[in-house]
Design a protein around this motif. Structure first.
Motif, short mmCIF file in Angstrom:
data_model
loop_
_atom_site.label_atom_id
_atom_site.label_comp_id
_atom_site.label_asym_id
_atom_site.label_seq_id
_atom_site.Cartn_x
_atom_site.Cartn_y
_atom_site.Cartn_z
N THR A 115 -9.07 3.06 1.79
CA THR A 115 -7.90 3.91 2.09
C THR A 115 -7.83 4.23 3.57
OG1 THR A 115 -8.03 4.90 -0.12
CG2 THR A 115 -6.74 6.09 1.55
N PRO A 122 -2.84 -5.11 -2.67
CA PRO A 122 -2.02 -5.42 -1.48
C PRO A 122 -2.47 -6.69 -0.76
CG PRO A 122 -2.70 -3.11 -1.48
CD PRO A 122 -3.51 -3.80 -2.53
N TYR A 148 0.84 -1.21 0.00
CA TYR A 148 0.00 0.00 0.00
C TYR A 148 0.87 1.25 0.00
CZ TYR A 148 -2.64 3.85 2.03
OH TYR A 148 -3.18 5.08 2.27
N TRP A 182 -1.96 4.62 -5.99
CA TRP A 182 -3.14 4.20 -5.22
C TRP A 182 -4.35 5.04 -5.66
CZ3 TRP A 182 -4.32 0.15 -2.43
CH2 TRP A 182 -5.43 0.18 -1.57
N VAL A 204 -7.05 1.03 5.75
CA VAL A 204 -5.66 0.55 5.67
C VAL A 204 -4.70 1.58 6.26
CG1 VAL A 204 -3.80 -0.11 4.09
CG2 VAL A 204 -6.12 -0.93 3.68
N ARG A 205 -4.86 2.82 5.85
CA ARG A 205 -3.90 3.87 6.24
C ARG A 205 -4.00 4.26 7.71
NH1 ARG A 205 -5.51 9.02 3.44
NH2 ARG A 205 -6.98 9.03 5.20
#
Length: 826
Positions: free
Chosen positions: A678, A727, A64, A752, A681-682
């Motif tokens: 997003t 990912p 990612y 991304w 995950v982030r």
């Protein structure tokens, strides 16, 4: 596009990635760096699904961050020294090195089959001389800085085998190898002076904003800082005084006994000409053979023996009984603990058991305590002092200060900060570890091996037969050497280092793994480190993480690195369970990744392990869940295959204003998914909900399976779906990308997806019409309709007129984007 064949696709791309060194990483000042790291494994020979979970989490983050534009370091290695290899040598007659390297080779193959994005050129093996040379170099650095020293310490000793045993080799008080009784023995051992860093290790926990609070609390408790009073109790008949430490100086007027550790040096003096000497010595021997856990556990029985000796309480002149107990440890405080039964639960039980006097020195504010009515100690830290001379009537806080002032003023005590943390014993009387680079000279004493002579290599002419203190001691070629200072005959240190030493700095070696001039170049380590995201089990929350922090701080103080904490962010993943228990060979509930990969593929194994539970929770293994993940990947393959022609025909800059309402809804689902995945995950490591969102997108895509679909939208959905899934399932997405977007490079090197916020807004919404709070109709209105317009639309509906005809409208309540409620009467 042909049928989805995970085995063919995965072997194809793994080969391409390896041959092309796709994941090889170099420093690049034009991009921000990101260092993703999972705790490296011991080379047992076989991965289990717990490993897979750990690695899959790290790989998602690495992939990612690469797609986000970061220059990502993602290495792997092996914590390859340790006892199991030596046990295998004893049991099977194989060389520890052969056993270890064979297991490493097998585990490397298993890791590569998972499609992990490691830069294998940076691989580190701690048992390789090119690595342990620098482990020895770092030991010498610690020694030169006054942080490595040798002293006598108590160890587990088996007379039959003539060797030291690790705690895990002692089973029910007996040697694991010969089943004979194990006892404690004092041997000279090497220590690292971690206590010099206790304060800063504790204080800097506040810097670790990206660490779980649970882990920081565990380290805080392990370091165990306490402030108190150390004071001397004279023992005239013994011709000495005894130092005691307490965190509750407000209770000192209630001391009725002094509890000594069995290891306390005064015990031998007490036994001189003592009629109870044999009884005391027998108790001491039995106590010393108990483990520290047994002795300090709240569940274990507190035992002691009165020595017949007394000391004097310096505060009031009272005689205090001296006892030897099993619950006091020699290396905490002074090894002597004051017994104040009326204010300490443990002391109360001990005094009650052995009929030791009790004195009340603390009273609650609202009622009076009487000893004859008490059934337990008064442990509240609130109240006023009694029976405490000039401090009687003061509250605890005020009394504490006054009592410590008195001890310091009269010269028999002083304020002191103590730590539960003890210096780190690193000596191991084993072969398979990094030799300690010290030479013992009869003239010069301890001498460090010159840097030019490192590494001190492990010899091969060693014996693992029973009766050897250390296998290294059995190698004549290893033991005998010349003193580097005076040239006289000398002998090498035959202890090896604790394997925690190797794992306390490996993350730094990854930044410059082939350097043969120094452990790492300063510019390289400062470019890559500290680690941005570290991932591993909660079982390493204390020792490994604390030792790594210690190492980093020493290296920072020595000017070798510019940072003083090794891991900026920490994620501790939960365990993988089967049938309610942690997977283990002994329980027969291990699921091999190779079985899953052979049947379903690595992408399925990865997807299941990430989707089945939040990463910080335990995960219950489910065969049905694995099959469900496999079916989902097949659905992705089929829907993209179904729209293959439309996807290839579509253009990235198509006119979104020409989409139908249904197509706009699909595009809205796409961009809501991009935003959700997003953020999951982030920001949150919520991989399970991220995968769930991708599954919802695929379902929305399937709604168009039998309909016409704008080719531009087909391309946009496919392109972003593959990127979002990349990912999590790197092989199938690489294959789909190469088929549908030929010539555009690897999907893992794409940018991304970015959410188009305008696309996530609904053009129209459905609201509820209520009459007197009851739902009577539903209305579709423009999403930006204001209150006044909502009321006007609602009042103009035929259904509203029908239900309000002949009635008085009291008021109209509008809740934007939700409902209109008309209140009527009559």
């Amino acid at each position: 596009m042909e049928r989805y064949s995970s085995q063919d696709i995965e072997s194809k791309w793994q080969k391409k990635w390896e041959e092309g060194k796709v994941y090889k990483t170099e420093a690049d000042a034009s991009r921000p760096k990101y260092y993703a790291l999972e705790m490296f494994p011991y080379p047992s020979g076989n991965l289990h699904m717990g490993h897979v979970r750990n690695y899959a989490i790290g790989d998602v983050m690495a992939r990612y961050k690469t797609m986000e534009g970061f220059n990502v370091l993602h290495p792997m290695g092996f914590d390859s020294f340790g006892m199991p290899a030596e046990n295998a040598a004893i049991k099977h007659g194989v060389k520890p090195a052969d056993w270890t390297y064979s297991n490493i080779e097998n585990m490397e193959k298993q890791q590569k089959k998972l499609g992990l994005s490691y830069d294998w050129d940076r691989e580190v093996k701690t048992c390789d001389p090119s690595y342990y040379k620098w482990t020895q170099w770092l030991f010498e650095l610690f020694y030169k800085r006054g942080l490595a020293y040798k002293k006598k310490a108590s160890v587990n000793w088996c007379d039959t085998c003539g060797t030291v045993l690790a705690n895990e080799q002692v089973i029910d008080g007996k040697c694991w190898r010969c089943d004979h009784e194990v006892h404690k023995k004092d041997l000279s051992q090497w220590f690292l002076k971690i206590t010099d860093y206790a304060d800063v290790l504790l204080k800097d926990l506040d810097k670790l904003k990206g660490w779980p609070e649970r882990v920081k609390t565990m380290q805080d408790n392990w370091i165990g800082r306490s402030e108190g009073l150390e004071f001397q109790l004279e023992a005239p008949e013994l011709g000495t005084s005894i130092a005691a430490y307490t965190t509750r100086p407000d209770t000192v007027y209630g001391i009725t006994f002094l509890a000594l550790a069995a290891e306390h040096p005064l015990v031998d003096k007490i036994c001189e000409n003592n009629p109870k000497a044999e009884e005391i010595q027998a108790f001491v021997k039995r106590t010393r053979n108990q483990s520290e856990i047994e002795r300090t556990s709240s569940e274990s029985e507190k035992e002691g023996i009165f020595t017949g000796a007394y000391c004097i309480n310096p505060f009031n002149g009272n005689k205090v009984q001296i006892w030897v107990t099993n619950y006091v440890l020699a290396d905490y405080g002074t090894g002597a603990v004051i017994g104040v039964p009326s204010e300490d639960s443990r002391d109360w039980m001990f005094a009650t058991k052995y009929d030791i006097p009790k004195i009340i020195t603390l009273q609650p504010r609202d009622h009076e305590l009487k000893l004859e009515e008490m059934t337990e100690a008064y442990t509240d830290k609130d109240g006023v002092l009694v029976n405490s001379a000039e401090f009687t009537g003061l509250d605890i806080k005020e009394a504490m200060k006054g009592i410590m002032d008195k001890a310091e003023r009269e010269g028999f005590g002083k304020r002191r900060v103590n730590f539960r943390l003890r210096d780190w014993l690193i000596s191991r009387q084993r072969y398979w570890g990094a030799p300690i680079p010290v030479i013992n000279c009869p003239h010069c004493g301890e001498v460090l091996v010159p840097e030019k002579d490192l590494p001190v290599m492990l010899p091969e002419d060693v014996s693992f037969d029973q009766g050897s203190l250390s296998p290294l001691a059995s190698s004549e070629s290893f033991v005998h050497c010349k003193c580097p200072k005076c040239g006289a005959d000398a002998t090498r240190e035959t202890d090896t280092m604790d394997t925690f030493i190797c794992s306390s700095w490996y993350y730094l070696r990854y930044t410059d793994p082939h350097n043969d001039k120094e452990p790492f170049a300063k510019d390289k380590v400062n470019y890559w480190a500290p680690v941005d995201q570290y991932i591993g089990g909660i079982e390493h929350a204390i020792l490994h993480l604390l030792y790594s922090r210690f190492f980093t701080k020493v290296l920072h103080d020595a000017g070798l690195v510019d940072f003083d904490e090794p891991f900026t962010n920490l994620l501790t993943q939960g365990m993988v369970l089967k049938d309610g228990s942690k997977m283990s060979k002994s329980k027969g509930n291990v699921v091999s990744p190779e079985e899953i990969i052979a049947k379903y593929g690595a992408d399925t194994a990865r997807l299941f392990i990430l989707f089945a539970a939040p990463v910080d929770r335990d995960l219950e293994w489910s065969d049905q869940g694995v099959e469900g993940s496999y079916r989902f990947l097949n659905r992705v393959w089929r829907i993209l295959g179904h729209f293959e022609d439309a996807i290839k025909a579509g253009k990235p800059d198509y006119d979104v204003t020409k989409l139908t309402k249904e197509e706009k809804d699909l595009r809205r689902v796409l961009h809501v998914t991009i935003r959700k995945v997003t953020e999951d995950v982030r920001d949150r490591f919520m991989f399970n909900t991220a995968v769930s969102s991708i599954m919802e997108l695929v379902n929305a895509f399937y709604a168009f399976q039998d309909k016409e679909l704008n080719v531009g939208l087909a391309r946009e959905v496919a392109e972003n779906l593959i990127k979002l899934l990349a990912p999590f399932a790197p092989h199938i997405t690489e294959e789909l990308w190469s088929c549908l977007f030929e010539g555009q490079g690897s999907v893992h090197q794409q940018k991304w997806p970015v959410c188009d916020e305008a696309a996530t807004k609904l053009a129209e919404i459905e609201i509820v019409l209520q009459i007197n709070g009851k739902v009577r109709d539903k209305i579709t209105i423009p999403a930006d309709t204001d209150r006044e317009s909502m009321e006007k639309i609602a009042m103009g509906l035929p259904r509203t007129k029908e239900l309000t005809d002949g009635k008085t409208i009291v008021k109209v309540i509008c809740v934007p984007k939700k409902l209109v409620n008309i209140v009527v009467k009559g």
